[in-house]
Design a protein around this motif. Structure first.
Motif, short mmCIF file in Angstrom:
data_model
loop_
_atom_site.label_atom_id
_atom_site.label_comp_id
_atom_site.label_asym_id
_atom_site.label_seq_id
_atom_site.Cartn_x
_atom_site.Cartn_y
_atom_site.Cartn_z
N UNK B 257 0.82 -1.21 0.00
CA UNK B 257 0.00 0.00 0.00
C UNK B 257 0.85 1.26 0.00
N UNK B 258 0.21 2.37 -0.29
CA UNK B 258 0.88 3.65 -0.22
C UNK B 258 -0.12 4.74 0.08
N UNK B 259 0.38 5.92 0.35
CA UNK B 259 -0.50 7.04 0.69
C UNK B 259 -1.37 7.44 -0.50
N UNK B 260 -2.64 7.80 -0.24
CA UNK B 260 -3.50 8.32 -1.31
C UNK B 260 -2.93 9.60 -1.93
#
Lengths: 371, 371
Positions: B257-260
């Motif tokens: 995952x990663x930051x929006x």
């Protein structure tokens, strides 16, 4: 007896309202035993009358809180410009009323209608990254604009930013009494929420926040909302307790993901890995919560640890099933606790339940038997 | 006829191996019709003999690729230090053989035993963030150390870093012929993979990579591995096609995952939202893939778009069910395509299937009927 700060519902007399507050503030009474006593005796007035006879011969002591202390409390609530709200009043938030162990009496300041709109909880770390604080503000704003009320806990970091973004459509739930500002940095924010939004407290006025109050406060935050969004949180954090409580209550649990290289994202990533819905925008949240019908898409169901709550605090254990262990021969309560494998609180609650049903007899030296 | 660069399995004569290559390189023959013809006629030699009679009276033309072109191909494979691998040889990767439309003939250089170890695919964006490139290298290293072979596509960014971290336990699958280095920046990396790891190509030698080759290359990457991990990718990207192919093949689909706030994370976040397993460390991947039994925990099943493949390219459509539309009265193939709502390729394949089963009659002007 003082007048109550807020006139109770037509069916609730001043005397009964006062008795309810007094019953809930009595030692060894939490939301579960409060509800049990109210169901058994019909009114808090009658329950208070019966209280001294419960557990009289050994076992837990039940005695009513001093009336003058309750008079001072009611007075303090009025002086704070706050009002009482009882679980069976029409304005009591419907979703909160469904939660196990939800507080049956709240104090509040501000616009209670905000709690009737669809609510979403936004929570997260106090020491959040700048990027996450920005996201919290944007999500707060976007969700308020979409007609949601944004619920949070007034803490520094994520909570404060979520409130600020959502003004005036925001509810702050505090772990202290309604007349205590906490944290000090948010005194002005708390006052603004009370005047423009809605401020809710479970603890009696004058209560300074204690660590053990926060899980119970978190239960209210999760309970008010159809979904809880964790914006940024480490793995061991109060925000994850809120997420667990939301999952336990059958609500949506959502989280904003982050890079594995950012430890402050690991709590959110953990939630998602365990079934919380990943969201990237306020629109994602709106889409998920619009028309929420009680069947969450989130499959996150991590148990709420007993250690999240202090025994005897507001969040009571559920009564254990111990009737089967009892006969007409007296047995020590300690022995029942050992044999059942349940907590002392759960066993005591089960004994109270049997007692008010007339099925329990108490004997000397903390022993009990079937009546 | 040239000798084949690699002696075929005992049961595969030089003549049959040559015929197989020639059959697969023939116009309008892809993996699905290749398999169909081999099943119908027993050998590629017999299928090549029958080819001119198929579709003779109107309809699609089937003619064998020129023998001299195949002789030059076999020679080029040998000069590149590469070998052929056929789908029914013992060394053919077992998981890849299970995939619909998997290439029945590959060329390779290097250590083929790497494909027999548990494989994990690591893919992602060419223009990845520095943080994601670092993660790709760390995951490549950690997974290789845990005994996995790391499969990727030799592209710049994530792919290259994954290979580099995993040396020598790594497989590079290229969209060009085995003798063409692409991208130019990775010429040395490709040579190193060929000598220390394993380099695999589906296209004949001399083939320059075309856009339409990449989805088919991606199918091999996903097919070799029990799980595909997307490290960082935007929403519209080849890496997401690989993830869809992995999901379609019933393999684990994983994403970091990663930051929006980072658009280059949106593809990974989308995958997770749709059911891919969120992973934060190589250990998460090892835990998920160890003892993979064909029942993935990932629920990601996004359809692979037809537009991901060029009609008539290596990834063939599956035959449509059109026998019910046919009678003994001749009907135009265009009409069958219209009525069935299937692609032209799928209808042609279905007609070929009926024809080699002796159930189809071809008539003038592209018309067909039941025989």
């Amino acid at each position: 007896m003082n007048e109550l700060a807020r006139p109770p519902a037509a069916s609730l007399t001043q005397e009964e309202a006062f008795a309810r507050i007094r019953l809930l503030r009595s030692p060894n009474i939490g939301p579960v035993s409060y509800a049990m006593l109210l169901a058994r005796f019909g009114t808090a007035v009658a329950a208070l009358d019966a209280l001294p006879d419960l557990g009289k011969r050994g076992g837990r002591q039940y005695r009513a809180a001093p009336a003058d202390r309750i008079e001072r409390e009611v007075d303090a609530v009025r002086r704070a410009g706050a009002k009482y709200l009882f679980h069976d009043q029409p304005d009591f938030p419907a979703l909160l009323a469904e939660v196990d162990g939800a507080p049956p009496i709240l104090t509040y300041r501000g616009d209670l209608s905000l709690a009737s709109a669809p609510c979403v909880a936004l929570v997260g770390a106090r020491n959040a990254s700048a990027a996450a604080v920005k996201l919290a503000r944007e999500f707060g704003k976007g969700l308020a604009e979409a007609g949601f009320t944004v619920v949070s806990g007034l803490a520094r970091g994520i909570d404060g930013a979520a409130h600020e973004g959502a003004f005036p459509r925001t509810i702050g739930v505090i772990a202290s009494g309604i007349d205590i500002a906490y944290p000090p940095q948010h005194e002005a924010l708390q006052e603004r929420i009370a005047s423009e939004g809605l401020l809710i407290a479970e603890q009696p006025p004058g209560t300074e926040p204690r660590g053990s109050h926060f899980p119970s406060r978190n239960r209210i935050i999760a309970g008010l909302a159809s979904g809880t969004l964790v914006v940024e949180a480490a793995v061991k954090s109060g925000s994850l307790i809120t997420a667990r409580l939301a999952g336990e209550a059958g609500r949506e649990v959502m989280a904003i993901p982050g890079s594995p290289l950012e430890a402050r994202s690991h709590g959110c990533n953990h939630l998602i890995r365990e079934g919380a819905v990943l969201v990237q925008s306020p629109e994602d949240v709106v889409e998920l919560l619009t028309g929420f019908d009680g069947t969450p898409r989130s499959t996150f169901r991590e148990p709420v640890s007993q250690f999240d709550f202090e025994p005897g605090e507001m969040a009571e254990a559920q009564p254990a099933d111990i009737a089967a262990l009892l006969t007409t021969a007296p047995v020590a309560i300690d022995e029942l606790i050992r044999q059942s494998g349940e907590s002392a609180a759960a066993v005591q609650l089960a004994l109270l339940e049997l007692e008010i049903a007339g099925r329990l007899e108490r004997h000397a030296a903390g022993r009990v038997s079937l009546a």
